[in-house]
Write a protein that holds these residues in place. Sequence first.
Motif, PDB file in Angstrom:
ATOM      1  N   PRO A   1     -58.596  -4.075 -19.477  1.00 33.41           N
ATOM      2  CA  PRO A   1     -57.176  -4.015 -19.827  1.00 33.41           C
ATOM      3  C   PRO A   1     -56.964  -3.345 -21.175  1.00 33.41           C
ATOM      4  CG  PRO A   1     -57.739  -6.174 -18.973  1.00 33.41           C
ATOM      5  CD  PRO A   1     -59.031  -5.448 -19.164  1.00 33.41           C
ATOM      6  N   ASN A   2     -56.149  -2.314 -21.203  1.00 35.61           N
ATOM      7  CA  ASN A   2     -55.869  -1.594 -22.448  1.00 35.61           C
ATOM      8  C   ASN A   2     -54.882  -0.467 -22.153  1.00 35.61           C
ATOM      9  OD1 ASN A   2     -56.006  -0.912 -25.159  1.00 35.61           O
ATOM     10  ND2 ASN A   2     -58.238  -1.024 -25.239  1.00 35.61           N
ATOM     11  N   TYR A   3     -54.478   0.206 -23.215  1.00 35.70           N
ATOM     12  CA  TYR A   3     -53.614   1.385 -23.132  1.00 35.70           C
ATOM     13  C   TYR A   3     -54.505   2.612 -23.238  1.00 35.70           C
ATOM     14  CZ  TYR A   3     -50.363   4.943 -24.945  1.00 35.70           C
ATOM     15  OH  TYR A   3     -49.654   6.096 -25.172  1.00 35.70           O
TER      16      TYR A   3
ATOM     17  N   VAL B   1     -52.766 -13.042 -16.421  1.00 38.31           N
ATOM     18  CA  VAL B   1     -52.985 -14.103 -17.405  1.00 38.31           C
ATOM     19  C   VAL B   1     -52.053 -15.267 -17.093  1.00 38.31           C
ATOM     20  CG1 VAL B   1     -52.908 -14.733 -19.854  1.00 38.31           C
ATOM     21  CG2 VAL B   1     -53.658 -12.437 -19.176  1.00 38.31           C
ATOM     22  N   THR B   2     -52.594 -16.478 -17.089  1.00 34.94           N
ATOM     23  CA  THR B   2     -51.811 -17.680 -16.816  1.00 34.94           C
ATOM     24  C   THR B   2     -51.655 -18.519 -18.079  1.00 34.94           C
ATOM     25  OG1 THR B   2     -52.511 -17.778 -14.503  1.00 34.94           O
ATOM     26  CG2 THR B   2     -51.686 -19.814 -15.481  1.00 34.94           C
ATOM     27  N   PHE B   3     -50.427 -18.877 -18.392  1.00 41.58           N
ATOM     28  CA  PHE B   3     -50.115 -19.749 -19.517  1.00 41.58           C
ATOM     29  C   PHE B   3     -49.818 -21.144 -18.976  1.00 41.58           C
ATOM     30  CE2 PHE B   3     -49.251 -15.534 -21.022  1.00 41.58           C
ATOM     31  CZ  PHE B   3     -49.602 -15.544 -22.364  1.00 41.58           C
ATOM     32  N   LEU B   4     -50.394 -22.166 -19.608  1.00 39.01           N
ATOM     33  CA  LEU B   4     -50.197 -23.542 -19.176  1.00 39.01           C
ATOM     34  C   LEU B   4     -49.801 -24.396 -20.374  1.00 39.01           C
ATOM     35  CD1 LEU B   4     -50.451 -25.902 -17.120  1.00 39.01           C
ATOM     36  CD2 LEU B   4     -52.867 -26.069 -17.802  1.00 39.01           C
ATOM     37  N   LEU B   5     -48.717 -25.117 -20.219  1.00 35.08           N
ATOM     38  CA  LEU B   5     -48.295 -26.091 -21.229  1.00 35.08           C
ATOM     39  C   LEU B   5     -48.328 -27.469 -20.577  1.00 35.08           C
ATOM     40  CD1 LEU B   5     -47.187 -26.810 -24.029  1.00 35.08           C
ATOM     41  CD2 LEU B   5     -44.881 -26.432 -23.117  1.00 35.08           C
ATOM     42  N   GLU B   6     -49.255 -28.292 -21.009  1.00 33.28           N
ATOM     43  CA  GLU B   6     -49.423 -29.613 -20.414  1.00 33.28           C
ATOM     44  C   GLU B   6     -48.345 -30.580 -20.911  1.00 33.28           C
ATOM     45  OE1 GLU B   6     -54.270 -29.464 -19.728  1.00 33.28           O
ATOM     46  OE2 GLU B   6     -53.444 -30.628 -21.404  1.00 33.28           O
ATOM     47  N   ASN B   7     -48.154 -31.629 -20.097  1.00 30.57           N
ATOM     48  CA  ASN B   7     -47.193 -32.692 -20.417  1.00 30.57           C
ATOM     49  C   ASN B   7     -45.749 -32.166 -20.379  1.00 30.57           C
ATOM     50  OD1 ASN B   7     -49.310 -34.570 -20.722  1.00 30.57           O
ATOM     51  ND2 ASN B   7     -49.658 -33.792 -22.803  1.00 30.57           N
TER      52      ASN B   7
ATOM     53  N   ALA C   1     -42.057 -17.212 -24.305  1.00 35.15           N
ATOM     54  CA  ALA C   1     -41.556 -16.058 -25.053  1.00 35.15           C
ATOM     55  C   ALA C   1     -42.693 -15.489 -25.899  1.00 35.15           C
ATOM     56  CB  ALA C   1     -40.391 -16.472 -25.952  1.00 35.15           C
ATOM     57  N   GLY C   2     -42.747 -14.156 -25.979  1.00 32.57           N
ATOM     58  CA  GLY C   2     -43.821 -13.551 -26.754  1.00 32.57           C
ATOM     59  C   GLY C   2     -43.601 -12.083 -27.029  1.00 32.57           C
ATOM     60  N   SER C   3     -44.556 -11.510 -27.701  1.00 28.85           N
ATOM     61  CA  SER C   3     -44.483 -10.082 -28.024  1.00 28.85           C
ATOM     62  C   SER C   3     -44.501  -9.234 -26.767  1.00 28.85           C
ATOM     63  CB  SER C   3     -45.646  -9.704 -28.944  1.00 28.85           C
ATOM     64  OG  SER C   3     -46.894 -10.079 -28.368  1.00 28.85           O
ATOM     65  N   PHE C   4     -45.026  -9.772 -25.666  1.00 31.87           N
ATOM     66  CA  PHE C   4     -45.137  -9.038 -24.406  1.00 31.87           C
ATOM     67  C   PHE C   4     -43.823  -8.956 -23.642  1.00 31.87           C
ATOM     68  CE2 PHE C   4     -47.103 -13.259 -24.367  1.00 31.87           C
ATOM     69  CZ  PHE C   4     -46.151 -13.974 -23.647  1.00 31.87           C
ATOM     70  N   ASN C   5     -42.811  -9.775 -24.006  1.00 29.79           N
ATOM     71  CA  ASN C   5     -41.494  -9.685 -23.334  1.00 29.79           C
ATOM     72  C   ASN C   5     -40.356  -9.611 -24.351  1.00 29.79           C
ATOM     73  OD1 ASN C   5     -41.328 -12.304 -24.258  1.00 29.79           O
ATOM     74  ND2 ASN C   5     -40.966 -13.241 -22.256  1.00 29.79           N
ATOM     75  N   ASN C   6     -40.719  -9.049 -25.534  1.00 29.15           N
ATOM     76  CA  ASN C   6     -39.729  -8.855 -26.601  1.00 29.15           C
ATOM     77  C   ASN C   6     -39.067 -10.169 -27.007  1.00 29.15           C
ATOM     78  OD1 ASN C   6     -38.492  -7.090 -28.446  1.00 29.15           O
ATOM     79  ND2 ASN C   6     -36.699  -6.827 -27.143  1.00 29.15           N
ATOM     80  N   TRP C   7     -39.849 -11.261 -26.916  1.00 23.31           N
ATOM     81  CA  TRP C   7     -39.411 -12.598 -27.315  1.00 23.31           C
ATOM     82  C   TRP C   7     -38.135 -13.029 -26.583  1.00 23.31           C
ATOM     83  CZ3 TRP C   7     -42.831 -15.500 -29.783  1.00 23.31           C
ATOM     84  CH2 TRP C   7     -43.856 -14.861 -30.494  1.00 23.31           C
ATOM     85  N   SER C   8     -38.056 -12.645 -25.329  1.00 24.14           N
ATOM     86  CA  SER C   8     -36.901 -13.027 -24.530  1.00 24.14           C
ATOM     87  C   SER C   8     -36.834 -14.555 -24.381  1.00 24.14           C
ATOM     88  CB  SER C   8     -36.968 -12.388 -23.146  1.00 24.14           C
ATOM     89  OG  SER C   8     -35.960 -12.909 -22.313  1.00 24.14           O
TER      90      SER C   8
ATOM     91  N   THR D   1     -48.450 -13.906 -15.597  1.00 23.84           N
ATOM     92  CA  THR D   1     -47.908 -12.560 -15.767  1.00 23.84           C
ATOM     93  C   THR D   1     -49.050 -11.567 -15.943  1.00 23.84           C
ATOM     94  OG1 THR D   1     -46.339 -11.222 -17.038  1.00 23.84           O
ATOM     95  CG2 THR D   1     -47.721 -12.751 -18.288  1.00 23.84           C
ATOM     96  N   GLN D   2     -48.722 -10.292 -15.968  1.00 28.28           N
ATOM     97  CA  GLN D   2     -49.691  -9.219 -16.186  1.00 28.28           C
ATOM     98  C   GLN D   2     -49.569  -8.740 -17.632  1.00 28.28           C
ATOM     99  OE1 GLN D   2     -51.868  -7.738 -13.884  1.00 28.28           O
ATOM    100  NE2 GLN D   2     -51.306  -9.198 -12.286  1.00 28.28           N
ATOM    101  N   LEU D   3     -50.689  -8.752 -18.362  1.00 20.07           N
ATOM    102  CA  LEU D   3     -50.687  -8.312 -19.752  1.00 20.07           C
ATOM    103  C   LEU D   3     -51.702  -7.197 -19.956  1.00 20.07           C
ATOM    104  CD1 LEU D   3     -50.494 -11.666 -21.773  1.00 20.07           C
ATOM    105  CD2 LEU D   3     -48.628 -10.165 -21.053  1.00 20.07           C
ATOM    106  N   SER D   4     -51.357  -6.258 -20.819  1.00 22.73           N
ATOM    107  CA  SER D   4     -52.298  -5.206 -21.195  1.00 22.73           C
ATOM    108  C   SER D   4     -53.306  -5.766 -22.185  1.00 22.73           C
ATOM    109  CB  SER D   4     -51.550  -4.021 -21.803  1.00 22.73           C
ATOM    110  OG  SER D   4     -50.804  -4.441 -22.933  1.00 22.73           O
ATOM    111  N   GLY D   5     -54.385  -5.030 -22.420  1.00 23.79           N
ATOM    112  CA  GLY D   5     -55.417  -5.495 -23.330  1.00 23.79           C
ATOM    113  C   GLY D   5     -54.935  -5.551 -24.764  1.00 23.79           C
TER     114      GLY D   5
END
Length: 309
Positions: free
Chosen positions: A188-190, A228-234, A244-251, A268-272
């Motif tokens: 994964p990269n540009y 990439v899978t993000f998991l927040l427990e509880n 929200a993150g740099s990958f979706n312009n902090w939407s 979601t799908q993230l670049s390297g």
Amino acid sequence: MSFSFAGFSQNTAIQGYKIDGDFIVFTFDKREYERGTHHKTQEKLDFDDFNIEKVVVAGNFNNWSRKKWKMVKIDANIYQLKKKITDFDEDFNWEFKFVVNNDFWAEPSENTANISPSQTWFGAKLDTYNLRILPVQISEKGNAKFFLDGYKNAKEVILSGSFNRWDEQLYKMKKTANGWSLNLNLKPNYYEYKFIVDGKWIEDPINPNKAINEFGEYNSVFSIKKEVTFLLENFKDAKEIILAGSFNNWSETDYKMTKTANGWIFTTQLSGGKHHYKFIVDGNWYLDPNNSVKEYDGSGNINSVKMVK
């Protein structure tokens, strides 16, 4: 898996190493070499003229040490050494040779697929070759598929890009009924790239994404992404959680996480590279409690960090 490299058939194996998952496995097979060169006197000896007591891997990744990376004897002809790819820098501009008995450099044939001309410490060319670890694996099942339509009368088409240090020779494309093709396995990269058709550099005519280069021209560009899978427990009582993150312009609305028995999840799908992120739990921003990697951004905020490789 077989490898394909410029000027060689689809089943021609490169010499001296293979990439096995996260490891590079160096293999010295006495039967693949005819002569060795003494490191001081430049004396040439046939391998049949002396007994092999030890073999060492020496390269630009270990300052060409003739003693450090000692190989393990497998049988009468074969020695091996397994190293993690993370033991190397990220340039992938790696060259190496095998040193026999700490004195004689095993000389690969000029017909070997992955050779590079040897040089002295001062840059003077020698009449011998080093082995080269190629930066990109070429595979029919590669995740990056390149195709140049047409050019049926071209004699040769080369794929060159940031993924192979803009090499102008090694990555020859395969001629097909409709054009030219080559598949690579890329992390994964540009990436930026061009085709070289009989010596002439051209952009990819079917790829609208471009970036200006140092010559005032354009390179074609693309991005290889990884799931990439993000998991927040509880947080079982939360009504809504947003990733929200740099990958979706902090939407604060786009990436709504899904509630599960163990917590909240979003894929979601993230670049390297490096990505900053946080969770928004019913309007309140939280760091990832299960990720110890954190970093300040340019505005003084602390974010969780996800590295994609």
